[in-house]
Design a protein around this motif. Structure first.
Motif, PDB file in Angstrom:
ATOM      1  N   ALA A   1       0.832  -1.201   0.000  1.00 42.09           N
ATOM      2  CA  ALA A   1       0.000   0.000   0.000  1.00 42.09           C
ATOM      3  C   ALA A   1       0.868   1.252   0.000  1.00 42.09           C
ATOM      4  O   ALA A   1       1.851   1.325   0.754  1.00 42.09           O
ATOM      5  N   PRO A   2       0.547   2.256  -0.811  1.00 46.23           N
ATOM      6  CA  PRO A   2       1.331   3.499  -0.805  1.00 46.23           C
ATOM      7  C   PRO A   2       1.406   4.137   0.576  1.00 46.23           C
ATOM      8  O   PRO A   2       2.416   4.741   0.933  1.00 46.23           O
ATOM      9  N   GLU A   3       0.323   3.993   1.347  1.00 45.56           N
ATOM     10  CA  GLU A   3       0.294   4.581   2.696  1.00 45.56           C
ATOM     11  C   GLU A   3       1.375   3.969   3.588  1.00 45.56           C
ATOM     12  O   GLU A   3       1.932   4.642   4.462  1.00 45.56           O
ATOM     13  N   TYR A   4       1.626   2.694   3.379  1.00 40.07           N
ATOM     14  CA  TYR A   4       2.670   2.017   4.160  1.00 40.07           C
ATOM     15  C   TYR A   4       4.020   2.678   3.923  1.00 40.07           C
ATOM     16  O   TYR A   4       4.782   2.947   4.874  1.00 40.07           O
ATOM     17  N   ILE A   5       4.333   2.953   2.666  1.00 40.23           N
ATOM     18  CA  ILE A   5       5.612   3.569   2.336  1.00 40.23           C
ATOM     19  C   ILE A   5       5.653   5.013   2.825  1.00 40.23           C
ATOM     20  O   ILE A   5       6.667   5.483   3.357  1.00 40.23           O
ATOM     21  N   ASP A   6       4.544   5.720   2.691  1.00 36.18           N
ATOM     22  CA  ASP A   6       4.485   7.093   3.194  1.00 36.18           C
ATOM     23  C   ASP A   6       4.734   7.138   4.699  1.00 36.18           C
ATOM     24  O   ASP A   6       5.479   7.998   5.193  1.00 36.18           O
ATOM     25  N   ASN A   7       4.117   6.213   5.432  1.00 32.11           N
ATOM     26  CA  ASN A   7       4.294   6.178   6.886  1.00 32.11           C
ATOM     27  C   ASN A   7       5.721   5.809   7.264  1.00 32.11           C
ATOM     28  O   ASN A   7       6.271   6.332   8.244  1.00 32.11           O
ATOM     29  N   LEU A   8       6.317   4.928   6.485  1.00 34.50           N
ATOM     30  CA  LEU A   8       7.706   4.560   6.719  1.00 34.50           C
ATOM     31  C   LEU A   8       8.619   5.771   6.531  1.00 34.50           C
ATOM     32  O   LEU A   8       9.497   6.045   7.364  1.00 34.50           O
ATOM     33  N   MET A   9       8.400   6.510   5.467  1.00 35.95           N
ATOM     34  CA  MET A   9       9.266   7.642   5.144  1.00 35.95           C
ATOM     35  C   MET A   9       9.089   8.825   6.095  1.00 35.95           C
ATOM     36  O   MET A   9      10.023   9.600   6.315  1.00 35.95           O
ATOM     37  N   SER A  10       7.891   8.991   6.653  1.00 33.45           N
ATOM     38  CA  SER A  10       7.651  10.126   7.554  1.00 33.45           C
ATOM     39  C   SER A  10       7.955   9.798   9.001  1.00 33.45           C
ATOM     40  O   SER A  10       8.207  10.701   9.811  1.00 33.45           O
ATOM     41  N   GLY A  11       7.958   8.509   9.368  1.00 36.70           N
ATOM     42  CA  GLY A  11       8.204   8.133  10.745  1.00 36.70           C
ATOM     43  C   GLY A  11       7.111   8.640  11.662  1.00 36.70           C
ATOM     44  O   GLY A  11       6.037   9.081  11.225  1.00 36.70           O
ATOM     45  N   ASN A  12       7.345   8.586  12.954  1.00 35.29           N
ATOM     46  CA  ASN A  12       6.414   9.132  13.940  1.00 35.29           C
ATOM     47  C   ASN A  12       7.180   9.430  15.219  1.00 35.29           C
ATOM     48  O   ASN A  12       8.375   9.112  15.336  1.00 35.29           O
ATOM     49  N   ASP A  13       6.506  10.058  16.171  1.00 36.23           N
ATOM     50  CA  ASP A  13       7.185  10.471  17.402  1.00 36.23           C
ATOM     51  C   ASP A  13       7.769   9.273  18.153  1.00 36.23           C
ATOM     52  O   ASP A  13       8.858   9.371  18.731  1.00 36.23           O
ATOM     53  N   GLU A  14       7.045   8.151  18.128  1.00 36.85           N
ATOM     54  CA  GLU A  14       7.500   6.983  18.889  1.00 36.85           C
ATOM     55  C   GLU A  14       8.841   6.460  18.365  1.00 36.85           C
ATOM     56  O   GLU A  14       9.771   6.219  19.138  1.00 36.85           O
ATOM     57  N   VAL A  15       8.943   6.266  17.047  1.00 35.74           N
ATOM     58  CA  VAL A  15      10.181   5.684  16.518  1.00 35.74           C
ATOM     59  C   VAL A  15      11.328   6.688  16.534  1.00 35.74           C
ATOM     60  O   VAL A  15      12.496   6.307  16.695  1.00 35.74           O
ATOM     61  N   LYS A  16      11.017   7.973  16.389  1.00 32.44           N
ATOM     62  CA  LYS A  16      12.076   8.975  16.431  1.00 32.44           C
ATOM     63  C   LYS A  16      12.655   9.096  17.832  1.00 32.44           C
ATOM     64  O   LYS A  16      13.873   9.259  18.006  1.00 32.44           O
ATOM     65  N   SER A  17      11.801   9.009  18.832  1.00 30.27           N
ATOM     66  CA  SER A  17      12.282   9.035  20.214  1.00 30.27           C
ATOM     67  C   SER A  17      13.037   7.754  20.553  1.00 30.27           C
ATOM     68  O   SER A  17      14.083   7.783  21.208  1.00 30.27           O
ATOM     69  N   ALA A  18      12.533   6.623  20.075  1.00 30.23           N
ATOM     70  CA  ALA A  18      13.168   5.335  20.366  1.00 30.23           C
ATOM     71  C   ALA A  18      14.568   5.256  19.786  1.00 30.23           C
ATOM     72  O   ALA A  18      15.458   4.594  20.351  1.00 30.23           O
ATOM     73  N   TRP A  19      14.791   5.907  18.647  1.00 35.01           N
ATOM     74  CA  TRP A  19      16.090   5.879  17.971  1.00 35.01           C
ATOM     75  C   TRP A  19      17.216   6.379  18.885  1.00 35.01           C
ATOM     76  O   TRP A  19      18.365   5.930  18.782  1.00 35.01           O
ATOM     77  N   LYS A  20      16.913   7.294  19.775  1.00 28.28           N
ATOM     78  CA  LYS A  20      17.927   7.892  20.648  1.00 28.28           C
ATOM     79  C   LYS A  20      18.597   6.860  21.544  1.00 28.28           C
ATOM     80  O   LYS A  20      19.689   7.108  22.065  1.00 28.28           O
TER      81      LYS A  20
END
Length: 423
Positions: free
Chosen positions: A325-344
């Motif tokens: 689904a295109p939405e899947y790729i869009d969500n992957l590319m934009s990330g979210n607060d949870e994964v950006k915080s977890a990356w730290k």
């Protein structure tokens, strides 16, 4: 006699999962005997000093499943030509031509460059060629996640449900409170006790028969191993990105549970027969056909590039079939607060803070580039930049599993330079 044994194993495996047409191959005893004679055996084949030999022949050391390609083959076309020497990269001692940097400094064995689904150019060293399989190591994780995604799209898996709702064997384990999405993001919070002298728990690789006979017979399945694991006490479930292979192996069990077939069979049906691959693949497994979903895929570099091309092409293969689904790729590319915080919480964040890990992929922001990464130890790197339609696929045989120098040279220097140069 050997042919009869292989056939019997294939029949037994087929029966176990209900008439699934996938072949289970035994380890190549003749090859292992020849390899052992020069010091590379089943017990040590995955050691880095042997990578130049073994990563091109990995599936020969273990049981493995053959994934058959489908009728459609993505035609990459003819190479347009690319001046690899003219692109510059950097090691600690200065600027180098890119072919020297990749081949001589980073032990890369193959490089495939695509633009809009067509071949820009390809390079092979150290005995590799366009038809040769190579162990993808943890690039396999991304293929596993894509198989999961096809099941999400069909409504067979809900990402916000607990993984233990699907796998009740895990209700008393460290996975008990983790959602499917948190397992996909490596945010399960599960605790791994490393075996002395290793950076993994050897019980898992024993169950997988990665180095021969399982020395923990009380553990018959990767699910048995996962059920023994506890939870980290220093972080909450979902809080930290913690790269542990067992998360992906549990996803393999999830695939098996919701489809009623082996995870390897599901990957064959949902990816290998649909995407447009040129060759069959080999997926390493144990003697029961339980595949190594976190690192056992053996495929050509071109086929890895073709898989990434689906992601840069809005989820479609080049026959126009919507795989993801295109939405899947869009969500992957934009990330979210949870994964950006977890990356730290991951060590790589010290090299690059502007990045995240989601759905068994990394997304990096380097200069003007935002690109998707499938990554495996010893130099397996598959890159996709959806904004430009560019794909870079390379397989390596580095003697270290993952060194700061080689990671930073590849991800932060070589890849952006190649993306800049591809026209």
């Amino acid at each position: 006699m050997m042919k009869k044994t292989i056939l019997a194993a294939a029949i037994a495996f087929t029966t176990a999962f209900g008439a699934q047409a996938i072949e289970l191959h035994q380890p190549d005893r003749d090859y292992i005997e020849a390899s052992t004679a020069v010091g590379v055996s089943q017990s040590n084949w995955d050691a880095g000093q042997s990578a130049k030999l073994t990563l091109k022949n990995a599936y020969r050391y273990t049981y493995n499943l053959e994934l058959s390609k489908g009728d459609f083959t993505h035609d990459l076309g003819k190479a347009k030509g690319f001046d690899l020497t003219g692109v510059k990269g950097h090691d600690v001692d200065g600027e180098l031509p890119m072919d020297v940097l990749l081949r001589d400094r980073l032990n890369i064995e193959s490089l495939v460059l695509l633009k809009d689904g067509q071949l820009v150019d390809e390079y092979y060293w150290s005995g590799m060629d366009k038809d040769h399989l190579h162990l993808m190591m943890s690039v396999t994780k991304s293929f596993t996640a894509l198989t999961v995604q096809t099941l999400v799209q069909e409504g067979k898996i809900e990402l916000n449900k607990l993984i233990s709702d699907y796998l009740p064997e895990l209700k008393q384990s460290g996975f008990a409170d983790a959602t499917v999405q948190e397992v996909l993001d490596m945010r399960s919070g599960v605790k791994i006790e490393f075996t002395p002298g290793k950076i993994w728990d050897e019980r898992m690789t024993n169950v997988q028969e990665w180095n021969g006979v399982n020395n923990y017979p009380q553990l018959n399945s990767i699910l048995d191993f996962a059920a023994t694991l506890g939870q980290r006490s220093d972080v909450q479930t979902g809080e930290a990105f913690d790269y542990q292979c067992v998360n992906t192996e549990v996803l393999g069990m999830l695939i098996q549970r919701v489809t009623g077939m082996s995870a390897g069979q599901a990957m064959e049906e949902r990816l290998w027969k649909r995407v447009g691959f040129e060759h069959n693949a080999r997926l390493q497994s144990n003697s029961q056909g339980e595949a190594v979903m976190s690192g056992g895929l053996n495929a050509t570099t071109r086929d890895a590039a073709i898989m990434m091309d689906v992601l840069v092409n809005g989820g479609k293969n080049r026959a126009g079939e919507q795989i993801l689904a295109p939405e899947y790729i869009d969500n992957l590319m934009s990330g979210n607060d949870e994964v950006k915080s977890a990356w730290k919480h991951d060590g790589f964040s010290a090299l690059l803070a502007d990045a995240w890990y989601k759905d068994q992929f990394r997304v990096l922001n380097v200069g003007e580039h935002r690109y998707i990464l499938m990554v495996g130890i010893h130099g397996q790197v598959i890159v996709g930049e959806p904004a430009t339609g560019k794909v870079i696929a390379m397989n390596g045989a580095q003697d270290e599993m993952q060194a700061v120098r080689t990671v930073s040279m590849l991800m932060l220097d070589a890849v952006p330079a190649l993306l800049d140069a591809i026209q």
